[in-house]
Design a protein around this motif. Structure first.
Motif, PDB file in Angstrom:
ATOM      1  N   SER A   1      26.718  37.847  36.927  1.00 45.65           N
ATOM      2  CA  SER A   1      25.867  37.311  37.989  1.00 45.65           C
ATOM      3  C   SER A   1      25.491  35.850  37.765  1.00 45.65           C
ATOM      4  O   SER A   1      25.104  35.164  38.704  1.00 45.65           O
ATOM      5  CB  SER A   1      24.602  38.158  38.139  1.00 45.65           C
ATOM      6  N   LYS A   2      25.616  35.376  36.545  1.00 50.21           N
ATOM      7  CA  LYS A   2      25.295  33.983  36.244  1.00 50.21           C
ATOM      8  C   LYS A   2      26.530  33.088  36.251  1.00 50.21           C
ATOM      9  O   LYS A   2      26.454  31.922  35.917  1.00 50.21           O
ATOM     10  CB  LYS A   2      24.605  33.895  34.879  1.00 50.21           C
ATOM     11  N   CYS A   3      27.675  33.646  36.633  1.00 51.88           N
ATOM     12  CA  CYS A   3      28.930  32.887  36.667  1.00 51.88           C
ATOM     13  C   CYS A   3      29.070  32.122  37.979  1.00 51.88           C
ATOM     14  O   CYS A   3      28.641  32.595  39.025  1.00 51.88           O
ATOM     15  CB  CYS A   3      30.132  33.833  36.545  1.00 51.88           C
ATOM     16  N   SER A   4      29.725  30.975  37.906  1.00 57.40           N
ATOM     17  CA  SER A   4      30.040  30.216  39.114  1.00 57.40           C
ATOM     18  C   SER A   4      31.219  30.880  39.825  1.00 57.40           C
ATOM     19  O   SER A   4      31.933  31.703  39.239  1.00 57.40           O
ATOM     20  CB  SER A   4      30.397  28.770  38.751  1.00 57.40           C
ATOM     21  N   GLU A   5      31.447  30.521  41.073  1.00 57.44           N
ATOM     22  CA  GLU A   5      32.591  31.058  41.815  1.00 57.44           C
ATOM     23  C   GLU A   5      33.901  30.685  41.133  1.00 57.44           C
ATOM     24  O   GLU A   5      34.821  31.496  41.070  1.00 57.44           O
ATOM     25  CB  GLU A   5      32.589  30.564  43.261  1.00 57.44           C
ATOM     26  N   LYS A   6      33.987  29.484  40.620  1.00 55.71           N
ATOM     27  CA  LYS A   6      35.202  29.053  39.931  1.00 55.71           C
ATOM     28  C   LYS A   6      35.447  29.914  38.689  1.00 55.71           C
ATOM     29  O   LYS A   6      36.573  30.271  38.381  1.00 55.71           O
ATOM     30  CB  LYS A   6      35.105  27.575  39.557  1.00 55.71           C
ATOM     31  N   GLN A   7      34.395  30.248  37.981  1.00 52.67           N
ATOM     32  CA  GLN A   7      34.513  31.105  36.800  1.00 52.67           C
ATOM     33  C   GLN A   7      34.984  32.499  37.196  1.00 52.67           C
ATOM     34  O   GLN A   7      35.815  33.097  36.523  1.00 52.67           O
ATOM     35  CB  GLN A   7      33.175  31.161  36.063  1.00 52.67           C
ATOM     36  N   LYS A   8      34.472  33.010  38.293  1.00 54.71           N
ATOM     37  CA  LYS A   8      34.882  34.336  38.759  1.00 54.71           C
ATOM     38  C   LYS A   8      36.363  34.349  39.146  1.00 54.71           C
ATOM     39  O   LYS A   8      37.087  35.274  38.783  1.00 54.71           O
ATOM     40  CB  LYS A   8      34.006  34.778  39.930  1.00 54.71           C
ATOM     41  N   LYS A   9      36.812  33.325  39.849  1.00 54.36           N
ATOM     42  CA  LYS A   9      38.226  33.249  40.236  1.00 54.36           C
ATOM     43  C   LYS A   9      39.116  33.085  39.003  1.00 54.36           C
ATOM     44  O   LYS A   9      40.192  33.671  38.912  1.00 54.36           O
ATOM     45  CB  LYS A   9      38.446  32.108  41.225  1.00 54.36           C
ATOM     46  N   GLY A  10      38.663  32.284  38.063  1.00 59.73           N
ATOM     47  CA  GLY A  10      39.415  32.107  36.826  1.00 59.73           C
ATOM     48  C   GLY A  10      39.529  33.401  36.052  1.00 59.73           C
ATOM     49  O   GLY A  10      40.565  33.702  35.458  1.00 59.73           O
ATOM     50  N   SER A  11      38.481  34.184  36.097  1.00 61.82           N
ATOM     51  CA  SER A  11      38.510  35.454  35.373  1.00 61.82           C
ATOM     52  C   SER A  11      39.556  36.395  35.959  1.00 61.82           C
ATOM     53  O   SER A  11      40.251  37.094  35.219  1.00 61.82           O
ATOM     54  CB  SER A  11      37.133  36.104  35.372  1.00 61.82           C
ATOM     55  N   GLU A  12      39.677  36.411  37.269  1.00 59.72           N
ATOM     56  CA  GLU A  12      40.702  37.247  37.897  1.00 59.72           C
ATOM     57  C   GLU A  12      42.094  36.856  37.406  1.00 59.72           C
ATOM     58  O   GLU A  12      42.918  37.720  37.094  1.00 59.72           O
ATOM     59  CB  GLU A  12      40.650  37.105  39.416  1.00 59.72           C
ATOM     60  N   LYS A  13      42.338  35.573  37.339  1.00 54.08           N
ATOM     61  CA  LYS A  13      43.630  35.073  36.887  1.00 54.08           C
ATOM     62  C   LYS A  13      43.919  35.524  35.456  1.00 54.08           C
ATOM     63  O   LYS A  13      45.016  35.977  35.134  1.00 54.08           O
ATOM     64  CB  LYS A  13      43.648  33.543  36.976  1.00 54.08           C
ATOM     65  N   VAL A  14      42.930  35.396  34.603  1.00 52.82           N
ATOM     66  CA  VAL A  14      43.099  35.759  33.198  1.00 52.82           C
ATOM     67  C   VAL A  14      43.304  37.261  33.047  1.00 52.82           C
ATOM     68  O   VAL A  14      44.165  37.706  32.290  1.00 52.82           O
ATOM     69  CB  VAL A  14      41.892  35.282  32.367  1.00 52.82           C
ATOM     70  N   ILE A  15      42.539  38.033  33.768  1.00 50.91           N
ATOM     71  CA  ILE A  15      42.668  39.485  33.671  1.00 50.91           C
ATOM     72  C   ILE A  15      44.061  39.933  34.095  1.00 50.91           C
ATOM     73  O   ILE A  15      44.705  40.720  33.408  1.00 50.91           O
ATOM     74  CB  ILE A  15      41.607  40.180  34.539  1.00 50.91           C
ATOM     75  N   LYS A  16      44.506  39.433  35.226  1.00 44.42           N
ATOM     76  CA  LYS A  16      45.839  39.803  35.700  1.00 44.42           C
ATOM     77  C   LYS A  16      46.901  39.419  34.680  1.00 44.42           C
ATOM     78  O   LYS A  16      47.822  40.189  34.404  1.00 44.42           O
ATOM     79  CB  LYS A  16      46.125  39.157  37.051  1.00 44.42           C
ATOM     80  N   PHE A  17      46.762  38.234  34.105  1.00 43.29           N
ATOM     81  CA  PHE A  17      47.708  37.783  33.083  1.00 43.29           C
ATOM     82  C   PHE A  17      47.713  38.738  31.894  1.00 43.29           C
ATOM     83  O   PHE A  17      48.767  39.180  31.435  1.00 43.29           O
ATOM     84  CB  PHE A  17      47.348  36.358  32.617  1.00 43.29           C
ATOM     85  N   MET A  18      46.530  39.049  31.399  1.00 46.66           N
ATOM     86  CA  MET A  18      46.459  39.922  30.225  1.00 46.66           C
ATOM     87  C   MET A  18      46.981  41.322  30.514  1.00 46.66           C
ATOM     88  O   MET A  18      47.682  41.905  29.697  1.00 46.66           O
ATOM     89  CB  MET A  18      45.036  39.979  29.682  1.00 46.66           C
ATOM     90  N   LEU A  19      46.654  41.854  31.654  1.00 44.86           N
ATOM     91  CA  LEU A  19      47.127  43.192  31.989  1.00 44.86           C
ATOM     92  C   LEU A  19      48.643  43.234  32.141  1.00 44.86           C
ATOM     93  O   LEU A  19      49.273  44.222  31.787  1.00 44.86           O
ATOM     94  CB  LEU A  19      46.444  43.700  33.256  1.00 44.86           C
TER      95      LEU A  19
END
Length: 127
Positions: free
Chosen positions: A74-92
């Motif tokens: 909840s304390k993350c910026s929108e850019k951080q949230k979008k970046g997290s999606e990218k990283v998760i997909k990569f790792m998976l």
């Protein structure tokens, strides 16, 4: 927000403690460079998974991770949230064993996986 999205948002963005939001100091980090450079990627992974040789931003990340998981980023910026999606997909897709190690360390009971599973699907993240 998926537990994994919240987790990896912090993984690469390396946020710091703040009262209402995490720092955006690292929002312009080149995620592709990190993900596609095994040496750099391994440093972040080792910091989180094994608590060894952490850079200052890696240590901040490791320190705030429990809060980010608890609060659904909840304390993350929108850019951080979008970046997290990218990283998760990569790792998976490419580093599943690493993903599993981090998940077992930061979500040993599976509470966050259950809590955020539906939201993860909405973002195209299938764990």
């Amino acid at each position: 927000m998926s537990r994994t999205i919240a987790f990896f948002c912090l993984f690469v963005v390396a946020c710091a403690y703040a009262t209402s939001t995490y720092t955006t100091q690292y929002d312009n980090i080149d995620l592709d460079e990190i993900l596609n450079n095994d040496r750099i990627y391994k440093k972040y992974f080792d910091c989180l998974a094994h608590n060894i040789k952490c850079t200052p931003d890696g240590k901040q990340l490791r320190d705030i991770l429990p809060d980010a998981l608890k609060t659904a980023c909840s304390k993350c910026s929108e850019k951080q949230k979008k970046g997290s999606e990218k990283v998760i997909k990569f790792m998976l897709e490419k580093k599943r064993a690493d993903f599993d190690v981090l998940e077992s360390q930061f979500d040993p009971t599976g509470i966050y996986r259950k809590k955020y599973a539906e939201e993860a699907k909405k973002h195209g993240v299938h764990i």
